[in-house]
Design an enzyme around this catalytic site. Structure first.
Site, PDB file in Angstrom:
ATOM      1  CB  THR A  99      -0.512  -0.335   1.156  1.00 56.90           C
ATOM      2  OG1 THR A  99       0.347   0.186   2.621  1.00 56.90           O
ATOM      3  CG2 THR A  99      -1.983  -0.914   0.918  1.00 56.90           C
ATOM      4  CG  ASP A 116      19.430   4.370   2.595  1.00 57.33           C
ATOM      5  OD1 ASP A 116      19.954   4.749   4.048  1.00 57.33           O
ATOM      6  OD2 ASP A 116      18.781   3.682   2.388  1.00 57.33           O
ATOM      7  CG  ASP A 120      21.722   1.174   2.970  1.00 55.74           C
ATOM      8  OD1 ASP A 120      22.084   0.880   4.247  1.00 55.74           O
ATOM      9  OD2 ASP A 120      21.312   1.020   2.784  1.00 55.74           O
TER      10      ASP A 120
HETATM   11  N1  URA Z   1      15.886   8.557   3.741  1.00 59.06           N
HETATM   12  C1  URA Z   1      17.234   8.079   3.704  1.00 59.06           C
HETATM   13  O1  URA Z   1      17.713   7.709   3.942  1.00 59.06           O
HETATM   14  N2  URA Z   1      17.432   9.063   2.009  1.00 59.06           N
HETATM   15  C2  URA Z   1      16.856   9.961   1.467  1.00 59.06           C
HETATM   16  O2  URA Z   1      17.054  10.577   0.607  1.00 59.06           O
HETATM   17  C3  URA Z   1      14.967   9.785   1.640  1.00 59.06           C
HETATM   18  C4  URA Z   1      14.865   9.277   3.008  1.00 59.06           C
END
Ligand code: URA
Length: 226
Positions: free
Chosen positions: A122, A216, A219
């Site tokens: 969703t 990210d 990460d």
């Molecule tokens: N979360 C992230 O880690 N990076 C983004 O650009 C958006 C959400």
């Protein structure tokens, strides 16, 4: 004459605060945003930015004038805070701000955790885990979320906090990078919410990454890509 350190403390803070874009902050943000920065240097720079964010966010904790006597028997009028603080991390990235809060805040402190993820089918943000301290309703709540992209997780988190009795006006979102869209969405939805951010970026990609952004966050901070 009585010495006062309290002169500037009553200044009303803006609802949305973007940290001053001084050279030291811009240098840290350049390191953080650089694709070639390794995960260790990334997290070291993030921690320095987060300290500044937390310090700014704590400016929303109410305080009163307070006079002490110094060791040479002179009065000094400063302040003391009148509320405790609760840091609520949106997992997993928000947890990276907890240590800075522990190091910076001297008063009563507790922590809550929210695990919020987007439902694959969703695309709606859903809470998978919520653990909030019993006394949170009396505290100023620092909602810890380094990346504000679409606003979906933050909306879910603020709804969860308010449904547990936290006044909207007591919540401060602490954020490294916001998208302009996410910021507009959450501040439009929650007029009492305060936001403290280090940067506001203009765009979101089709995959809802903030652009130019930093990739990210989780990460890179936790080194999970290698
Ligand atoms: N979360 C992230 O880690 N990076 C983004 O650009 C958006 C959400």
């Amino acid at each position: 004459m009585e010495s006062s350190g309290a002169a500037a403390w009553t200044t009303q803070m803006d609802r949305i605060t973007v940290l001053e874009q001084d050279r030291s902050l811009l240098n840290l943000m350049t390191i953080i945003r650089d694709l070639n920065t390794n995960d260790r240097d990334f997290s070291a720079a993030v921690e320095k930015v987060v300290r500044r964010l937390i310090t700014a966010a704590l400016g929303h904790v109410p305080a009163e004038e307070y006079t002490v006597t110094t060791p040479i028997n002179k009065p000094y009028t400063g302040i003391r805070f009148t509320k405790g603080v609760c840091g609520v991390s949106i997992l997993r990235a928000g947890a990276c701000m907890e240590q800075a809060l522990r190091d910076t805040w001297t008063g009563p402190l507790s922590f809550g955790k929210l695990l919020i993820q987007r439902d694959e089918e969703t695309s709606i943000a859903k809470i998978y885990y919520s653990k909030l301290p019993a006394g949170i309703t009396d505290d100023i709540v620092l909602l810890l979320e380094p990346m504000l992209a679409t606003g979906g997780s933050v909306i879910k988190a603020v709804e969860n906090l308010t449904s547990n009795g936290v006044p909207e006006e007591s919540i401060v979102l602490v954020n490294v990078v916001s998208s302009q869209k996410g910021l507009d969405v959450v501040s439009g939805r929650f007029p009492g919410l305060k936001v403290v951010a280090a940067a506001v970026d203009a765009e979101l990609t089709a995959q809802n990454y903030i652009s130019p952004g930093l990739g990210d966050f989780g990460d890179r901070y936790y080194g999970t890509t290698h």
